[in-house]
Design a protein around this motif. Structure first.
Motif, PDB file in Angstrom:
ATOM      1  N   LEU A  63       0.879  -1.137   0.132  1.00 25.99           N
ATOM      2  CA  LEU A  63      -0.018  -0.088   0.018  1.00 25.99           C
ATOM      3  C   LEU A  63       0.893   1.093  -0.122  1.00 25.99           C
ATOM      4  O   LEU A  63       0.568   2.253  -0.837  1.00 25.99           O
ATOM      5  CB  LEU A  63      -0.963  -0.013   1.168  1.00 25.99           C
ATOM      6  CG  LEU A  63      -2.012   1.008   1.186  1.00 25.99           C
ATOM      7  CD1 LEU A  63      -2.787   0.738   0.197  1.00 25.99           C
ATOM      8  CD2 LEU A  63      -2.919   0.887   2.475  1.00 25.99           C
ATOM      9  N   ALA A 104       1.911   1.819  -3.602  1.00 23.55           N
ATOM     10  CA  ALA A 104       0.660   2.173  -4.372  1.00 23.55           C
ATOM     11  C   ALA A 104       0.594   3.900  -4.276  1.00 23.55           C
ATOM     12  O   ALA A 104       0.476   4.584  -5.017  1.00 23.55           O
ATOM     13  CB  ALA A 104      -0.661   1.545  -3.914  1.00 23.55           C
ATOM     14  N   TYR A 105       0.629   4.288  -2.993  1.00 22.60           N
ATOM     15  CA  TYR A 105       0.516   5.655  -2.522  1.00 22.60           C
ATOM     16  C   TYR A 105       1.826   6.528  -3.187  1.00 22.60           C
ATOM     17  O   TYR A 105       1.443   7.494  -3.362  1.00 22.60           O
ATOM     18  CB  TYR A 105       0.148   6.061  -0.967  1.00 22.60           C
ATOM     19  CG  TYR A 105      -1.319   6.128  -0.797  1.00 22.60           C
ATOM     20  CD1 TYR A 105      -2.178   6.779  -1.118  1.00 22.60           C
ATOM     21  CD2 TYR A 105      -1.909   4.862   0.034  1.00 22.60           C
ATOM     22  CE1 TYR A 105      -3.763   6.537  -0.919  1.00 22.60           C
ATOM     23  CE2 TYR A 105      -3.107   4.653   0.376  1.00 22.60           C
ATOM     24  CZ  TYR A 105      -3.967   5.599  -0.246  1.00 22.60           C
ATOM     25  OH  TYR A 105      -5.299   5.527   0.209  1.00 22.60           O
ATOM     26  N   VAL A 124      -4.275   5.371  -7.144  1.00 23.77           N
ATOM     27  CA  VAL A 124      -3.839   4.192  -7.211  1.00 23.77           C
ATOM     28  C   VAL A 124      -3.751   3.605  -5.709  1.00 23.77           C
ATOM     29  O   VAL A 124      -4.223   2.456  -5.503  1.00 23.77           O
ATOM     30  CB  VAL A 124      -2.270   4.218  -7.800  1.00 23.77           C
ATOM     31  CG1 VAL A 124      -1.818   2.405  -7.915  1.00 23.77           C
ATOM     32  CG2 VAL A 124      -2.259   4.401  -9.273  1.00 23.77           C
ATOM     33  N   GLY A 125      -3.469   4.264  -4.861  1.00 26.99           N
ATOM     34  CA  GLY A 125      -3.592   3.913  -3.554  1.00 26.99           C
ATOM     35  C   GLY A 125      -4.935   3.982  -2.983  1.00 26.99           C
ATOM     36  O   GLY A 125      -5.211   2.965  -2.281  1.00 26.99           O
ATOM     37  N   CYS A 129      -6.315   0.841  -4.351  1.00 25.82           N
ATOM     38  CA  CYS A 129      -5.287  -0.437  -4.203  1.00 25.82           C
ATOM     39  C   CYS A 129      -6.228  -1.905  -3.608  1.00 25.82           C
ATOM     40  O   CYS A 129      -6.547  -1.610  -2.609  1.00 25.82           O
ATOM     41  CB  CYS A 129      -4.054  -0.264  -3.346  1.00 25.82           C
ATOM     42  SG  CYS A 129      -2.861  -1.584  -3.164  1.00 25.82           S
ATOM     43  N   THR A 130      -6.102  -2.914  -4.234  1.00 29.81           N
ATOM     44  CA  THR A 130      -6.800  -4.071  -3.563  1.00 29.81           C
ATOM     45  C   THR A 130      -5.483  -5.124  -3.185  1.00 29.81           C
ATOM     46  O   THR A 130      -5.924  -6.220  -2.633  1.00 29.81           O
ATOM     47  CB  THR A 130      -7.832  -4.812  -4.454  1.00 29.81           C
ATOM     48  OG1 THR A 130      -7.005  -5.142  -5.698  1.00 29.81           O
ATOM     49  CG2 THR A 130      -8.595  -3.837  -4.736  1.00 29.81           C
ATOM     50  N   GLY A 160      -1.106  -6.586  -4.745  1.00 32.42           N
ATOM     51  CA  GLY A 160       0.048  -6.310  -5.359  1.00 32.42           C
ATOM     52  C   GLY A 160       0.354  -7.705  -6.112  1.00 32.42           C
ATOM     53  O   GLY A 160      -0.198  -8.725  -5.612  1.00 32.42           O
ATOM     54  N   ILE A 202      -2.575  -6.224   0.475  1.00 34.80           N
ATOM     55  CA  ILE A 202      -1.864  -4.657   0.689  1.00 34.80           C
ATOM     56  C   ILE A 202      -1.042  -4.508   1.740  1.00 34.80           C
ATOM     57  O   ILE A 202      -0.231  -3.790   1.766  1.00 34.80           O
ATOM     58  CB  ILE A 202      -3.082  -3.816   0.632  1.00 34.80           C
ATOM     59  CG1 ILE A 202      -4.054  -4.090   1.846  1.00 34.80           C
ATOM     60  CG2 ILE A 202      -3.954  -3.717  -0.712  1.00 34.80           C
ATOM     61  CD1 ILE A 202      -5.078  -3.080   1.991  1.00 34.80           C
ATOM     62  N   ILE A 259       0.889  -3.025  -9.008  1.00 35.51           N
ATOM     63  CA  ILE A 259      -0.438  -2.651  -8.089  1.00 35.51           C
ATOM     64  C   ILE A 259      -1.512  -3.295  -8.625  1.00 35.51           C
ATOM     65  O   ILE A 259      -1.502  -2.961  -9.772  1.00 35.51           O
ATOM     66  CB  ILE A 259      -0.397  -1.283  -7.671  1.00 35.51           C
ATOM     67  CG1 ILE A 259       0.900  -0.732  -6.904  1.00 35.51           C
ATOM     68  CG2 ILE A 259      -1.579  -1.039  -6.749  1.00 35.51           C
ATOM     69  CD1 ILE A 259       1.224  -1.560  -5.738  1.00 35.51           C
ATOM     70  N   THR A 282      -5.663  -2.907  -8.489  1.00 40.02           N
ATOM     71  CA  THR A 282      -6.801  -1.718  -8.072  1.00 40.02           C
ATOM     72  C   THR A 282      -8.079  -2.309  -8.560  1.00 40.02           C
ATOM     73  O   THR A 282      -8.202  -3.243  -9.495  1.00 40.02           O
ATOM     74  CB  THR A 282      -6.341  -0.431  -8.719  1.00 40.02           C
ATOM     75  OG1 THR A 282      -6.628  -0.669 -10.180  1.00 40.02           O
ATOM     76  CG2 THR A 282      -4.909   0.136  -8.435  1.00 40.02           C
TER      77      THR A 282
END
Length: 690
Positions: free
Chosen positions: A374, A377-378, A384-385, A388-389, A391, A400, A412, A414
């Protein structure tokens, strides 16, 4: 690493022997490091495993080979070696410092051997790596001789004309330069020795690479570089007399030649943080030429030349606290009598607080230890963060909260339906991720609160009730909420039924009186169509027929706003507390909760007989933000005379758009036809009913 060139087993063995010779003669390594270098070709050819090496040669040799293997795997990812992060990752992957020294010696040896290679592309790649990666590493470790040779060879292969131009100029001026050095040194040597100082003085021509850098920086020809060489006075004296004799020599030189005070560098009184000691001064020599003079002792010169006390931050090479301490440890170990032997126990933990990971494109990113998918992702983008579900790390799907490790390649995953959650704040490590999550949660809370409040106000209006703020405040408190935001949050996510809220509101407003009139819930069979109420409904009845319960027609009903059913949808009826019936779609998001809590209020309903009624639906459209895409969408609707576009709301961000189209439509079959047409528009990725 020599992956760019294809070598036979015999060639690999020869290269290993040459690398071992550099390690022994130039750096002073021996023992396990040399054994590991000689065994590396056997590992590459699969003739022996690292496990077998550990059994036969010991854990230390195996550890070095394991470090070399990890770096080989790193190279297979082919990132940009010009990145400082790549240097740091290389350092962090090498558990044993000797691995880095071997890598530098190996690259220098490779640079020496590829002179006659016809593979220009591979030669260029190897030379670029030498310039961007291995020369700076050698500089940080103080391996000056190796660093200069790496830089010169890189220049030779990358900028052939510049290299040979400078070399020819140096050869042309060598005789006059040597003569000038002797004229400069002679009088100084005589006076220094007359003062009782034992020393030897030598002239050192700058490297070709160094001269080329000066020519580029000063934008001048070769003739414009005045400090082509430096004079070094090396004093032989006891350690307790070093400072005194160095300053005495300095006094003699500056008495003879005019010094430039701006060019004085005193690393004798206050040595550099890495231990480098010397006096540097630039003086105006014979023929009005500026000459750099370095004054140091045999001890200082030996340390500097062997690279242990390198001035690795000299001339613009920036340092880091961790690396500074690490090099200080190396210096103290190598300066001791058994320093080389002690390195058997020495492991690198320089970047233990950081991890370096790759994006799918091969870019290298740095995160604190313990950072998660996570956090990654951010770092890419807040959107995207937020969506995010999980990776995909090195091809394997992970959650995550999975912690990143150095060398991971991270992709990532999503979902548009994903939303930030409060518990995310408990496991992300970076301040960036935490700030983005808090901001998203706040925005979601405000948005959901406003939506829930509007929805509740509509419910009151449909019931022809006036919602008084004061009474509603008491309702919220009575229902056990300390914060108004929590109350509306539960309405928004469906855990609190608006009908219960209205019942509580009426109860408080009527001061506990028994409900009467419209507040009494009656059986569906008692209802008859009241034409006066039809005008107040938000959907015109016209001649569409809805059969409720046991073939009852003309019942007072409303179409629920939460799911907006239309002719053709599978529906059911819900008896409200005011006596009216709300028609919901079978797949309404509120349907499971209504059935669970108020099963006794559910009545059957189905469509029968189609008239000319139209219904409002909202379609969610997502796609690429291409020029003219909105016009293409709206033109499809406008071409159909039986469709009316009531509103359109488009939001564009980062090359994508998402929009809601509110359309008046006859029934589900026409809706399906419309959705199929919209999906054919170029750039549209998704069309769904909401």
């Amino acid at each position: 690493m020599a992956k760019e060139f294809a070598f036979t087993y015999e060639e690999k063995k020869k290269l290993a022997a040459q690398t071992a010779d550099i390690l022994t003669s130039e750096i002073g390594l021996k023992g396990d490091a040399i054994q590991a270098v000689m065994l590396a070709p056997e590992i590459d050819e699969g003739r022996i495993s690292i496990e077998e090496v550990e059994q036969q040669y010991g854990e230390s040799v195996a550890r070095i080979l394991h470090g070399l293997d990890r770096i080989r795997q790193l190279y297979e990812k082919a990132p940009s070696v010009a990145s400082e992060n790549f240097r740091n990752l290389l350092l962090s992957l090498a558990e044993d410092m000797r691995v880095i020294l071997i890598m530098i010696a190996n690259r220098l040896n490779l640079m020496r051997q590829i002179r006659d290679s016809d593979d220009l592309e591979a030669k260029t790649e190897v030379s670029q790596e030498a310039a961007y990666l291995y020369a700076p590493l050698a500089h940080k470790l103080g391996l000056y001789k190796l660093k200069s040779e790496l830089e010169d060879l890189s220049l030779k292969y990358l900028e052939h004309d510049a290299y040979y131009h400078i070399r020819e100029k140096l050869n042309e001026t060598k005789a006059s330069r040597d003569a000038y050095i002797q004229r400069f040194i002679g009088p100084i040597e005589e006076k220094v020795k007359a003062a009782g100082i034992h020393c030897h003085i030598k002239g050192r021509t700058k490297s070709i690479h160094s001269i080329w850098q000066k020519m580029k920086k000063q934008k001048c020809p070769f003739e414009g570089v005045y400090d082509l060489f430096a004079i070094r006075i090396i004093i032989d004296c006891p350690e307790n007399q070093e400072k005194m004799q160095c300053w005495q020599a300095y006094s003699i030189v500056t008495d003879m030649y005019q010094p430039n005070p701006k060019r004085l560098r005193d690393w004798l009184s206050v040595p550099k943080s890495n231990g480098y000691e010397s006096l540097h001064i630039t003086v105006l020599g014979p023929e009005q030429k500026w000459v750099e003079v370095q004054i140091r002792t045999e001890r200082m010169d030996e340390i500097a030349e062997r690279g242990v006390a390198a001035h690795w931050r000299y001339k613009g090479v920036k340092g880091e606290t961790g690396l500074d301490e690490w090099l200080a440890n190396i210096r103290s170990m190598l300066e001791s009598a058994d320093g080389i032997e002690a390195m058997d126990q020495f492991k690198m933990d320089l970047y233990e607080d950081e991890v370096f990971v790759f994006t799918p494109r091969g870019d290298l990113l740095k995160f604190p230890a313990g950072a998660t998918v996570l956090d990654f992702a951010y770092h890419i983008h807040s959107k995207v963060g937020n969506q995010c579900t999980g990776g995909r790390i090195n091809g394997r799907v992970v959650p995550i909260r999975h912690e990143l490790k150095s060398g991971d390649q991270v992709e990532i995953l999503t979902s548009a339906s994903q939303k930030p959650r409060q518990e995310w704040l408990t496991f992300v490590k970076t301040s960036r991720a935490k700030a983005k999550i808090r901001l998203a949660l706040k925005e979601t809370q405000v948005k959901e609160g406003l939506f829930a409040k509007e929805m509740l106000e509509r419910k009151f209006k449909n019931r022809k009730l006036e919602m008084e703020e004061g009474t509603m405040f008491h309702v919220i408190k009575k229902m056990g909420f300390k914060e108004v935001s929590d109350f509306y949050k539960q309405i928004a996510d469906g855990t609190l039924d608006t009908n219960d809220v209205i019942e509580k509101y009426l109860e408080l407003k009527d001061d506990g009186k028994a409900p009467t009139g419209d507040n009494v819930a009656r059986s569906a069979s008692e209802f008859e169509l009241d034409e006066s109420k039809v005008a107040g409904l938000n959907v015109p009845m016209n001649d569409d027929v809805l059969i409720i319960d046991r073939n009852l027609k003309g019942i007072d009903y409303q179409l629920a706003r939460c799911c907006s059913p239309i002719y053709g949808d599978k529906v059911f009826g819900f008896v409200t507390i005011s006596g009216g019936i709300k028609i919901h779609r079978e797949d309404c998001p509120n349907a499971p909760e209504l059935r669970r809590r108020y099963g006794y209020r559910i009545v059957k309903a189905k469509w029968s007989g189609k008239g000319a009624s139209q219904y409002s639906i909202t379609l969610r459209v997502i796609g690429n933000d291409d020029i003219g895409i909105v016009n293409n969408l709206t033109s499809i609707i406008s071409k159909d005379e039986k469709l009316i576009l009531r509103s359109i709301n488009i939001d564009s961000h980062d090359g994508l758009f998402s929009g809601n189209l509110e359309v008046m439509i006859d029934d589900t079959s026409r809706m399906e036809t419309l959705m199929k047409k919209l999906r054919t528009v170029k750039g549209v990725k998704q069309v769904e009913r909401i």
